[in-house]
Design an enzyme around this catalytic site. Structure first.
Site, PDB file in Angstrom:
ATOM      1  N   GLY A 269      -6.899  -3.961  10.910  1.00 48.56           N
ATOM      2  CA  GLY A 269      -6.395  -4.782  12.009  1.00 48.56           C
ATOM      3  C   GLY A 269      -7.419  -5.757  12.528  1.00 48.56           C
ATOM      4  O   GLY A 269      -8.451  -5.355  13.083  1.00 48.56           O
TER       5      GLY A 269
ATOM      6  N   GLN B  37       1.795   2.341  -3.369  1.00 50.65           N
ATOM      7  CA  GLN B  37       2.313   2.739  -2.054  1.00 50.65           C
ATOM      8  C   GLN B  37       3.836   2.817  -2.074  1.00 50.65           C
ATOM      9  O   GLN B  37       4.504   1.907  -2.568  1.00 50.65           O
ATOM     10  CB  GLN B  37       1.879   1.753  -0.964  1.00 50.65           C
TER      11      GLN B  37
ATOM     12  N   MET C 250       0.447  -5.381   0.701  1.00 54.02           N
ATOM     13  CA  MET C 250       1.201  -6.415   1.417  1.00 54.02           C
ATOM     14  C   MET C 250       2.321  -6.934   0.543  1.00 54.02           C
ATOM     15  O   MET C 250       2.092  -7.353  -0.603  1.00 54.02           O
ATOM     16  CB  MET C 250       0.274  -7.570   1.826  1.00 54.02           C
TER      17      MET C 250
ATOM     18  N   HIS D 184      -3.767   1.277  11.137  1.00 55.41           N
ATOM     19  CA  HIS D 184      -3.666  -0.058  11.727  1.00 55.41           C
ATOM     20  C   HIS D 184      -3.696   0.132  13.241  1.00 55.41           C
ATOM     21  O   HIS D 184      -2.884   0.853  13.801  1.00 55.41           O
ATOM     22  CB  HIS D 184      -2.369  -0.741  11.298  1.00 55.41           C
TER      23      HIS D 184
ATOM     24  N   CYS E  21       4.800   0.133   8.346  1.00 51.08           N
ATOM     25  CA  CYS E  21       5.504  -1.148   8.312  1.00 51.08           C
ATOM     26  C   CYS E  21       6.422  -1.281   9.525  1.00 51.08           C
ATOM     27  O   CYS E  21       7.308  -0.445   9.738  1.00 51.08           O
ATOM     28  CB  CYS E  21       6.323  -1.283   7.036  1.00 51.08           C
TER      29      CYS E  21
END
Length: 330
Positions: free
Chosen positions: A205, A72, A19, A171, A102
């Site tokens: 998620g 990442q 994140m 996700h 993203c």
């Protein structure tokens, strides 16, 4: 036991999601202390790495106590992704992860992140460029598809596995959903139950409680869970989930004292890593999440986000401990 390349993880591992402005070394260290089994860096632009951008280079910092840890990367150009794969490999993380999930406009507009979901052939070429340029296991994080009418995760999973991807985190939303609406894990279950799929599948998620983690484990059969937003300012969620899965009982919620201790550590480690000034400024956005739901906290928060000196901040944290001694967090 779950394996990613030669990396051995516990049965049903809990992963900290990558994140931006959250999963940096100070916060990863806290999450590791509180039970995260594997963690990822903030996502790093392949173009930024090649340009030697200072912010991108800083994100390559990893420490032995956080292993196993993945770095990442994202990008939309094969050559840039190959070059960044080599740069990342040189700092020796355990895994390289590619972001194809993203949904943010500035990333998508560059043909990167979730933007690649509209061109699976490009996704495969970009991934192969990374795999061919490293000795490390390569994993991917992505979404169900661009929108409800173009969900393509089944094809994506098979084709990624066919070129050597070692694990896939999904996700359970489309790019069009961004982070709104409900995630639909039935698509993840379908991928996991595909007899062709042998690589680990991690679901991501809306996991925000121990009950939901256990329910989704049993209902969808994933190999592990990646936790993102629910871990922001709340690193305790990893051990809470583990304890509940093992015993069926809840761990006591972290007290205000526990939260102050976490903030004290976060601030200290941020200053050590980024330097005093940047460490102080970049820790400020985290205070709201650490002390979420604490009654009458606003005056204390105002102090924390305006004080500029370490000794003043630590004194303010001591005041919070004294003010909330015995306070029960619901």
């Amino acid at each position: 036991m779950v394996k990613i390349g030669n990396i051995e993880l516990p049965d049903f591992p809990l992963l900290l999601a990558p994140m931006e402005d959250v999963s940096d070394p100070p916060y990863r260290r806290l999450c590791k202390m509180h039970g995260a089994d594997m963690m990822y860096s903030e996502f790093i632009s392949s173009e930024g790495l090649i340009r030697d951008a200072i912010k991108s280079r800083m994100k390559l910092d990893i420490f032995d106590y956080e292993r196993p840890v993945g770095i990442q990367i994202f990008g939309g150009d094969e050559e840039a992704m190959a070059m960044s794969s080599k740069i990342v490999s040189a700092v020796n993380p355990d895994i390289i992860d590619i972001n194809f999930g993203c949904p943010v406009k500035k990333v998508v507009c560059k043909g990167a992140g979730a933007g690649v979901l509209k061109d699976v052939d490009l996704m495969i070429r970009l991934t192969k460029a990374v795999i061919d340029s490293t000795h490390l296991p390569v994993t991917v994080k992505t979404r169900l598809g661009w929108d409800d009418s173009s969900i393509n995760i089944d094809e994506v999973a098979e084709r990624l596995q066919d070129i050597g991807v070692a694990a896939l985190s999904i996700h359970a939303r489309t790019r069009a959903q961004m982070y709104k609406g409900h995630s639909d894990w039935s698509h993840i279950a379908r991928v996991k139950n595909n007899p062709r799929i042998t690589m680990p599948i991690f679901g991501n998620g809306d996991i925000d409680s121990p009950e939901k983690a256990l329910e989704y484990k049993n209902k969808y059969g994933v190999d592990g869970i990646m936790i993102g937003r629910a871990a922001i300012g709340y690193p305790w969620i990893f051990n809470e989930i583990k304890h509940f899965m093992k015993t069926g009982e809840y761990l006591a919620k972290p007290t205000v004292i526990d939260r102050v201790e976490a903030v004290r550590n976060h601030l200290t480690w941020a200053m050590e890593w980024k330097g005093e000034r940047l460490g102080i400024v970049e820790t400020r956005p985290h205070y709201t999440n650490y002390f979420k739901g604490i009654h009458s906290f606003k005056p204390h928060k105002q102090k924390l986000v305006t004080l500029d000196k370490p000794e003043e901040l630590f004194a303010a944290l001591n005041e919070i401990e004294e003010a909330y001694m015995g306070y029960e967090v619901v």
